[in-house]
Design an enzyme around this catalytic site. Sequence first.
Site, PDB file in Angstrom:
ATOM      1  N   SER A  12      36.939  47.524  34.837  1.00 14.31           N
ATOM      2  CA  SER A  12      36.392  46.164  34.842  1.00 14.31           C
ATOM      3  C   SER A  12      34.897  46.222  35.074  1.00 14.31           C
ATOM      4  O   SER A  12      34.414  47.117  35.775  1.00 14.31           O
ATOM      5  CB  SER A  12      37.037  45.320  35.955  1.00 14.31           C
ATOM      6  OG  SER A  12      36.398  44.047  36.033  1.00 14.31           O
ATOM      7  N   LYS A  17      35.629  40.424  40.646  1.00 10.32           N
ATOM      8  CA  LYS A  17      37.036  40.684  40.296  1.00 10.32           C
ATOM      9  C   LYS A  17      37.462  42.038  40.868  1.00 10.32           C
ATOM     10  O   LYS A  17      38.544  42.176  41.448  1.00 10.32           O
ATOM     11  CB  LYS A  17      37.206  40.674  38.771  1.00 10.32           C
ATOM     12  CG  LYS A  17      38.616  40.942  38.315  1.00 10.32           C
ATOM     13  CD  LYS A  17      38.666  41.429  36.886  1.00 10.32           C
ATOM     14  CE  LYS A  17      38.652  40.298  35.888  1.00 10.32           C
ATOM     15  NZ  LYS A  17      38.937  40.792  34.500  1.00 10.32           N
ATOM     16  N   ASP A  76      43.106  41.095  32.697  1.00 13.09           N
ATOM     17  CA  ASP A  76      42.483  40.087  31.839  1.00 13.09           C
ATOM     18  C   ASP A  76      42.987  38.744  32.323  1.00 13.09           C
ATOM     19  O   ASP A  76      44.185  38.545  32.531  1.00 13.09           O
ATOM     20  CB  ASP A  76      42.805  40.292  30.364  1.00 13.09           C
ATOM     21  CG  ASP A  76      41.843  39.485  29.497  1.00 13.09           C
ATOM     22  OD1 ASP A  76      40.622  39.778  29.543  1.00 13.09           O
ATOM     23  OD2 ASP A  76      42.288  38.560  28.804  1.00 13.09           O
ATOM     24  N   PHE A 159      34.789  33.536  42.485  1.00 16.68           N
ATOM     25  CA  PHE A 159      33.858  33.707  41.369  1.00 16.68           C
ATOM     26  C   PHE A 159      34.294  32.788  40.239  1.00 16.68           C
ATOM     27  O   PHE A 159      35.243  32.014  40.378  1.00 16.68           O
ATOM     28  CB  PHE A 159      33.815  35.179  40.910  1.00 16.68           C
ATOM     29  CG  PHE A 159      35.115  35.706  40.349  1.00 16.68           C
ATOM     30  CD1 PHE A 159      36.122  36.154  41.183  1.00 16.68           C
ATOM     31  CD2 PHE A 159      35.327  35.761  38.974  1.00 16.68           C
ATOM     32  CE1 PHE A 159      37.313  36.650  40.665  1.00 16.68           C
ATOM     33  CE2 PHE A 159      36.513  36.257  38.439  1.00 16.68           C
ATOM     34  CZ  PHE A 159      37.510  36.698  39.292  1.00 16.68           C
ATOM     35  N   TYR A 161      35.397  30.209  37.751  1.00 13.97           N
ATOM     36  CA  TYR A 161      35.730  28.782  37.803  1.00 13.97           C
ATOM     37  C   TYR A 161      36.271  28.332  39.154  1.00 13.97           C
ATOM     38  O   TYR A 161      36.698  27.179  39.284  1.00 13.97           O
ATOM     39  CB  TYR A 161      36.760  28.452  36.713  1.00 13.97           C
ATOM     40  CG  TYR A 161      36.285  28.712  35.302  1.00 13.97           C
ATOM     41  CD1 TYR A 161      35.578  27.732  34.591  1.00 13.97           C
ATOM     42  CD2 TYR A 161      36.518  29.937  34.671  1.00 13.97           C
ATOM     43  CE1 TYR A 161      35.144  27.970  33.289  1.00 13.97           C
ATOM     44  CE2 TYR A 161      36.082  30.184  33.379  1.00 13.97           C
ATOM     45  CZ  TYR A 161      35.399  29.198  32.693  1.00 13.97           C
ATOM     46  OH  TYR A 161      34.961  29.426  31.406  1.00 13.97           O
ATOM     47  N   LYS A 185      43.020  33.157  49.210  1.00 13.17           N
ATOM     48  CA  LYS A 185      43.045  33.166  47.739  1.00 13.17           C
ATOM     49  C   LYS A 185      44.008  34.248  47.246  1.00 13.17           C
ATOM     50  O   LYS A 185      44.831  34.000  46.361  1.00 13.17           O
ATOM     51  CB  LYS A 185      41.635  33.384  47.165  1.00 13.17           C
ATOM     52  CG  LYS A 185      41.644  33.352  45.643  1.00 13.17           C
ATOM     53  CD  LYS A 185      40.294  33.544  44.982  1.00 13.17           C
ATOM     54  CE  LYS A 185      40.507  33.754  43.473  1.00 13.17           C
ATOM     55  NZ  LYS A 185      39.296  34.145  42.764  1.00 13.17           N
TER      56      LYS A 185
END
Length: 208
Positions: A12, A17, A76, A159, A161, A185
Site C-alpha cells: 500500500s 491505511k 482495496d 483519513f 472520507y 474505528k
Amino acid sequence: MSTEGARIFLASRNAKKIAEMERILAEHVPDVQVLGLDDVDDYDEPAEDEATFEGNALLKARAGAAATGLPSIADDSGLCVDALNGMPGVLSARWAGRMKSDTANNELLLDQLHDVPDARRGAHFRCAVAWVMPDGTERVVEGRMPGRVIREMRGSGGFGYDVLFVPDEYATSGLTSAEILPQEKDRISHRGRALREIAPLVAADLAQ
Ligand SMILES: O=P(O)(O)OP(=O)(O)OP(=O)(O)OC[C@H]1O[C@@H](n2cnc3c(O)ncnc32)[C@H](O)[C@@H]1O
Ligand SMILES: [Mg+2]
C-alpha cells in the site's frame, strides 16, 4: 502453531491505511514482521483498474508477492454512497482526479450531495483484503461499515472520507469516524472486520 519470525509484505502507498492495517494485524497475527514498499526494491505497481474491490486488492497483493517473493497482503477500499448508485466505490481515491486529494474528494462529494435530503444520505465503506502466498495460495475477504454522509467535515482522526461519515454505531452521538478513537474505528470498521476475518487464515498459512 507459531508465526514467529515470519515476514509479510504490505502493498500500500497510503500511510494512514498502512497504520490501521499494521495496528490490527499486530493484535491478531502477532510476532510477524510487516515490510512495506519502502523496505523492498521498487517494482511496477499495477494500475487499479478492476471493477471490484476484490479484483483490485488481488492485483495489488499478487504484484507484491511476485516482486518480493514474500507472502503479501493488500487492501482495496472505498465509500459507496446510496444516492450515487454506489459511487465513488472503486474510484474513491481518485474521485476528484488523479492527484488523489482527500480534501478535494470530500469537497466534491459534499457538492454532489448538496440537494440530497438527510433521509437519503446512507452510505457504506467497503474493504477487500487479499492475501497471496508465493506458492499461489490466494484468499480474499470483505468487510463493511454502514453509516451516513453528513453536510460538513468534522474530526482529525482516520483519513479519506472519515470526516464526512457517521457510522451507524455512532448515530446517536453523531460522531464521525474521524472523531472516534483509533481502536473504536478498528472495532467497527470495514478494514477491522476484513482483517479480523482473514487473520486466522494468514496465521495458518504462515505456520505451514
Ligand atoms: O491503493 P493503496 O496504495 O493501498 O492506497 P489508496 O489510498 O490508493 O487506497 P485505495 O486505492 O484502496 O482507495 C481507497 C480510498 O477510499 C477511501 N477510504 C478507504 N478506507 C477508508 C477509511 O477507513 N476511511 C476513510 N476513507 C477511506 C480513501 O479515500 C482512500 O483513498
Ligand atoms: Mg489505491
